[in-house]
Design a protein around this motif. Structure first.
Motif, short mmCIF file in Angstrom:
data_model
loop_
_atom_site.label_atom_id
_atom_site.label_comp_id
_atom_site.label_asym_id
_atom_site.label_seq_id
_atom_site.Cartn_x
_atom_site.Cartn_y
_atom_site.Cartn_z
N GLY A 90 0.85 -1.02 -0.05
CA GLY A 90 -0.04 -0.03 -0.01
C GLY A 90 0.96 1.35 0.03
O GLY A 90 2.11 1.35 0.15
N ASP A 91 0.41 2.46 0.02
CA ASP A 91 0.93 3.85 -0.22
C ASP A 91 1.71 3.73 1.15
O ASP A 91 2.60 4.50 1.26
CB ASP A 91 -0.14 5.07 -0.24
CG ASP A 91 -0.86 4.48 -1.56
OD1 ASP A 91 -0.03 4.16 -2.64
OD2 ASP A 91 -1.75 5.12 -1.81
N GLY A 92 1.20 3.48 2.39
CA GLY A 92 1.90 3.55 3.77
C GLY A 92 2.98 2.69 4.06
O GLY A 92 3.61 2.56 5.18
N GLY A 93 3.21 1.61 2.75
CA GLY A 93 4.50 0.98 3.28
C GLY A 93 4.08 -0.42 3.76
O GLY A 93 5.05 -1.24 4.17
N GLU A 94 2.90 -0.68 3.75
CA GLU A 94 2.24 -1.99 4.43
C GLU A 94 1.41 -2.72 3.42
O GLU A 94 1.02 -2.21 2.79
CB GLU A 94 1.41 -1.57 5.52
CG GLU A 94 2.29 -0.78 6.91
CD GLU A 94 1.17 -0.42 8.01
OE1 GLU A 94 0.08 -0.95 7.79
OE2 GLU A 94 1.63 -0.10 9.06
N TYR A 95 1.70 -4.17 3.67
CA TYR A 95 0.81 -4.78 2.82
C TYR A 95 -0.36 -4.95 2.92
O TYR A 95 -1.19 -4.78 4.05
CB TYR A 95 1.31 -6.22 3.04
CG TYR A 95 2.65 -6.70 2.23
CD1 TYR A 95 2.57 -6.85 0.87
CD2 TYR A 95 3.80 -6.61 3.20
CE1 TYR A 95 3.85 -7.09 0.36
CE2 TYR A 95 5.11 -6.97 2.34
CZ TYR A 95 5.01 -7.26 0.97
OH TYR A 95 6.16 -7.47 0.07
N GLU A 96 -1.51 -4.85 1.95
CA GLU A 96 -2.97 -4.66 2.12
C GLU A 96 -3.44 -5.84 0.96
O GLU A 96 -2.81 -6.32 0.19
CB GLU A 96 -3.31 -3.37 1.80
CG GLU A 96 -3.14 -2.68 0.37
CD GLU A 96 -3.47 -1.39 0.34
OE1 GLU A 96 -3.57 -1.05 -1.03
OE2 GLU A 96 -3.81 -0.75 1.02
N ARG A 97 -4.79 -5.97 0.99
CA ARG A 97 -5.24 -7.16 0.39
C ARG A 97 -5.48 -6.51 -1.10
O ARG A 97 -5.96 -5.31 -1.43
CB ARG A 97 -6.63 -7.62 0.88
CG ARG A 97 -7.37 -8.62 0.06
CD ARG A 97 -8.78 -8.86 0.54
NE ARG A 97 -9.43 -10.18 -0.45
CZ ARG A 97 -10.69 -10.28 -0.24
NH1 ARG A 97 -11.34 -9.60 0.63
NH2 ARG A 97 -11.22 -11.17 -0.89
N GLU A 98 -5.15 -7.15 -2.10
CA GLU A 98 -5.42 -6.82 -3.60
C GLU A 98 -6.84 -6.99 -4.04
O GLU A 98 -7.40 -7.51 -3.67
CB GLU A 98 -4.58 -7.80 -4.53
CG GLU A 98 -4.36 -7.26 -5.88
CD GLU A 98 -3.49 -8.22 -6.75
OE1 GLU A 98 -3.39 -7.76 -7.86
OE2 GLU A 98 -2.90 -9.06 -6.19
N THR A 99 -7.16 -5.84 -4.64
CA THR A 99 -8.54 -5.55 -4.89
C THR A 99 -8.23 -5.67 -6.60
O THR A 99 -7.54 -5.20 -7.29
CB THR A 99 -9.15 -4.36 -4.52
OG1 THR A 99 -8.40 -3.16 -4.72
CG2 THR A 99 -9.15 -4.44 -2.79
N PHE A 100 -9.68 -5.92 -7.14
CA PHE A 100 -9.82 -5.90 -8.49
C PHE A 100 -10.99 -4.96 -8.98
O PHE A 100 -11.85 -4.77 -8.30
CB PHE A 100 -10.27 -7.39 -9.26
CG PHE A 100 -9.08 -8.48 -8.80
CD1 PHE A 100 -7.98 -8.56 -9.74
CD2 PHE A 100 -9.43 -9.20 -7.76
CE1 PHE A 100 -7.13 -9.51 -9.72
CE2 PHE A 100 -8.18 -10.22 -7.56
CZ PHE A 100 -7.22 -10.17 -8.48
N ASP A 101 -10.79 -4.14 -10.07
CA ASP A 101 -11.67 -3.26 -10.86
C ASP A 101 -12.74 -4.08 -11.47
O ASP A 101 -12.30 -4.76 -12.67
CB ASP A 101 -10.97 -2.30 -11.31
CG ASP A 101 -12.06 -1.05 -11.90
OD1 ASP A 101 -12.88 -1.26 -11.75
OD2 ASP A 101 -11.43 -0.28 -12.91
N GLU A 102 -13.98 -4.03 -11.04
CA GLU A 102 -14.90 -4.79 -11.78
C GLU A 102 -15.03 -4.37 -13.20
O GLU A 102 -15.63 -5.15 -14.14
CB GLU A 102 -16.21 -4.64 -10.98
CG GLU A 102 -16.30 -5.30 -9.66
CD GLU A 102 -16.31 -6.74 -9.83
OE1 GLU A 102 -16.43 -7.21 -10.97
OE2 GLU A 102 -15.68 -7.36 -8.71
N SER A 103 -14.57 -3.03 -13.51
CA SER A 103 -14.89 -2.40 -14.85
C SER A 103 -13.61 -2.59 -15.63
O SER A 103 -13.56 -2.25 -16.85
CB SER A 103 -14.99 -0.93 -14.66
OG SER A 103 -13.80 -0.35 -14.15
#
Length: 539
Positions: free
Chosen positions: A504-517
């Motif tokens: 993520g932007d804060g340097g921490e790992y986050e869940r990957e998301t997908f753009d439905e479009s």
């Protein structure tokens, strides 16, 4: 010699046991008499054995009491020993249940969702090392005394234990009384058949516990899963200890294993590849970096046998399925106890969408198609009333015929036992149940022989299942696929909600998301995986 009238009463009680194995079982066991050495001339050979009586010490008053032992066979399960102790001096009584067979090769866990009043009558065999949980209320019955009971008996026993001392507890510890009362009230409704649905689980490392199945069970209602025991569980069962030193040969260099890789259809070429070591030594673990897992080669890993804890071998092979992906086929083999088990694991990334596969079986040629059913796959054949819940059979890579044959053999061995050649199902199986199972297996046999037309549904939230298309890459009119969006509940169960793979932007790992479009989702059927909803009543 016992009186003839008394023997007739014993036989009548035994016949009642066949028709209703559960009602007042302890009373019938206590009332049975010792069998004479010379039975009357008209006694049939298959007449149930009567209880043996042994004089034993009473632990309450230290006088001599009496222990009654009764060997019986539970339908869908195996033989057990029912024990009942009573003391005429002090009135102390006790009952227990023990398995009459050997410790199974794998542990077993049963899950039952109780949705109807008939489910309350399902038999339960709980061994002395099994743990029973009422998941709905987060209540656990720890390992202890063995029991032969039913779902209603389990609920009533828990209710009785919690209510003990509640009156005095209300005076001395009102806060504790209130917490226990919050559990007693829903339990009371369960006992009165007014609080459906609820879920119970039974976990037994020895594999000798059991919850009765039904031919009417739908997917998600009844599940049985087997698992390899840990070293600690084997030690608790008295199967010996397996220290890590037994798996460490003291050599920091990996051994070699002769592996065979097909070079053509006409012959095999031998190759020498390193054997993968299993050790906690960091120096030896570095040897894994030099091991290349090659497609078509066999690899062997030392591992403790889940059945006897002796050193065994886990054989692995990487296989590439055309127009699908790479899979790892594994097999455990023990030369000490002849334990054997196999499994199939798929590789690659977790896809964004789940997949449903429909195969229309119209002739015997369709039975020869290769099929891969992963351990997360739900299988359904509506025409023959077959439903296999995820995790029930593990991963299987076989043909359609082989998969149906395994479903039949596994289910038949559970219902009628492997040595029940006449498919009687035990003395206590009622005739309607026996006829229902017979009709089920007759339809399944016809499906295996190709005498029926039916549709196989494979629903896999991880899209790791596969059915062969003989005309690939051309389309197959009998094979259809569609993608769907996983529900949040399914992602939670699979652990996908807790996976963080994107920085993520804060340097921490986050869940990957997908753009439905985005372009990944265009032109694909996207829908939610339907959630299992218990029926209002049994059909």
């Amino acid at each position: 010699m016992a009186d003839s009238d008394e023997i007739d009463r014993d036989r009548a009680d035994a016949r009642e046991t066949r028709e209703s194995p559960f009602a007042t079982l302890q009373k019938r066991v206590a009332g049975l008499k010792v069998q004479d050495d010379d039975p009357p001339p008209n006694v049939e050979e298959d007449e149930p054995k009567v209880v043996d009586r042994i004089e034993s010490l009473c632990i309450n008053c230290e006088e001599n009491g009496e222990t009654r032992l009764f060997l019986t066979k539970i339908p869908y399960f195996r033989e057990i020993i029912i024990m009942s102790f009573s003391c005429d001096h002090c009135g102390f009584e006790n009952t227990d249940v023990q398995s009459a067979g050997q410790i199974q090769e794998r542990g077993a866990k049963y899950t039952l969702t109780v949705t109807h009043v008939d489910d309350m009558e399902r038999q339960i065999v709980k061994s002395d090392i099994a743990v029973l949980r009422l998941e709905t209320l987060d209540i656990e019955v720890p390992a202890g005394r063995g029991r032969l009971t039913n779902v209603e008996g389990v609920v009533c026993d828990i209710l009785k234990d919690l209510e003990t001392g509640q009156r005095q507890r209300k005076k001395d510890h009102p806060d504790l009384w209130q917490k226990i009362d919050d559990l007693v009230q829903p339990l009371l409704k369960m006992a009165l058949n007014q609080n459906f649905p609820f879920k119970i689980t039974l976990d037994d490392p020895s594999g000798n516990s059991w919850i009765e199945p039904s031919s009417k069970d739908k997917a998600g209602k009844y599940q049985k899963s087997e698992y390899p025991r840990t070293l600690e569980q084997n030690a608790a069962l008295g199967l010996g200890e397996a220290p890590s030193s037994t798996l460490d040969n003291g050599n920091s260099q990996p051994e070699v294993l002769r592996s065979e890789k097909p070079s053509s259809l006409s012959g095999l070429t031998a190759h020498v590849v390193p054997q993968i070591p299993t050790t906690s030594n960091p120096t030896e673990q570095d040897a894994l970096e030099d091991v290349d897992i090659l497609e078509g080669h066999s690899y062997s890993l030392p591992t403790p046998c889940p059945g006897c804890t002796k050193p065994a071998h886990l054989n692995l092979q990487l296989i590439n399925i055309p127009f699908f992906k790479q899979v790892v086929v594994s097999a455990v083999m023990c030369t000490e106890c002849n334990y054997r088990a196999s499994d199939v694991k798929t590789g690659g990334e977790i896809p964004r969408l789940g997949k449903r596969i429909y195969l229309d079986v119209r002739d015997p040629l369709d039975l020869r198609r290769d099929i891969l059913k992963s351990e997360t796959c739900y299988l359904k054949i509506e025409e023959i009333d077959v439903e296999v819940a995820p995790g029930t059979m593990g991963g299987r890579f076989t043909t359609v015929e082989g998969l149906l044959t395994q479903i039949r053999d596994d289910t038949k061995g559970t219902v009628f036992d492997t040595d029940d050649v006449e498919a009687r199902g035990g003395d206590s199986m009622t005739e309607p149940k026996r006829q229902a199972w017979t009709r089920f297996f007759d339809k399944l046999d016809m499906a295996i022989k190709g005498e029926l037309q039916y549709t196989i549904l494979l629903e896999d939230p991880l899209a790791n299942s596969y059915v062969q298309n003989p005309w690939a890459p051309e389309p197959d009119e009998r094979l259809r696929e569609e993608e769907y969006k996983r529900s949040q509940e399914v992602e939670d169960d699979l652990g996908l909600s807790d996976m963080k793979t994107q920085m993520g932007d804060g340097g921490e790992y986050e869940r990957e998301t997908f753009d439905e479009s985005d372009g990944k989702g265009k032109g694909k059927a996207v829908e939610r995986l339907p959630k299992y909803e218990p029926p209002d009543e049994e059909l």
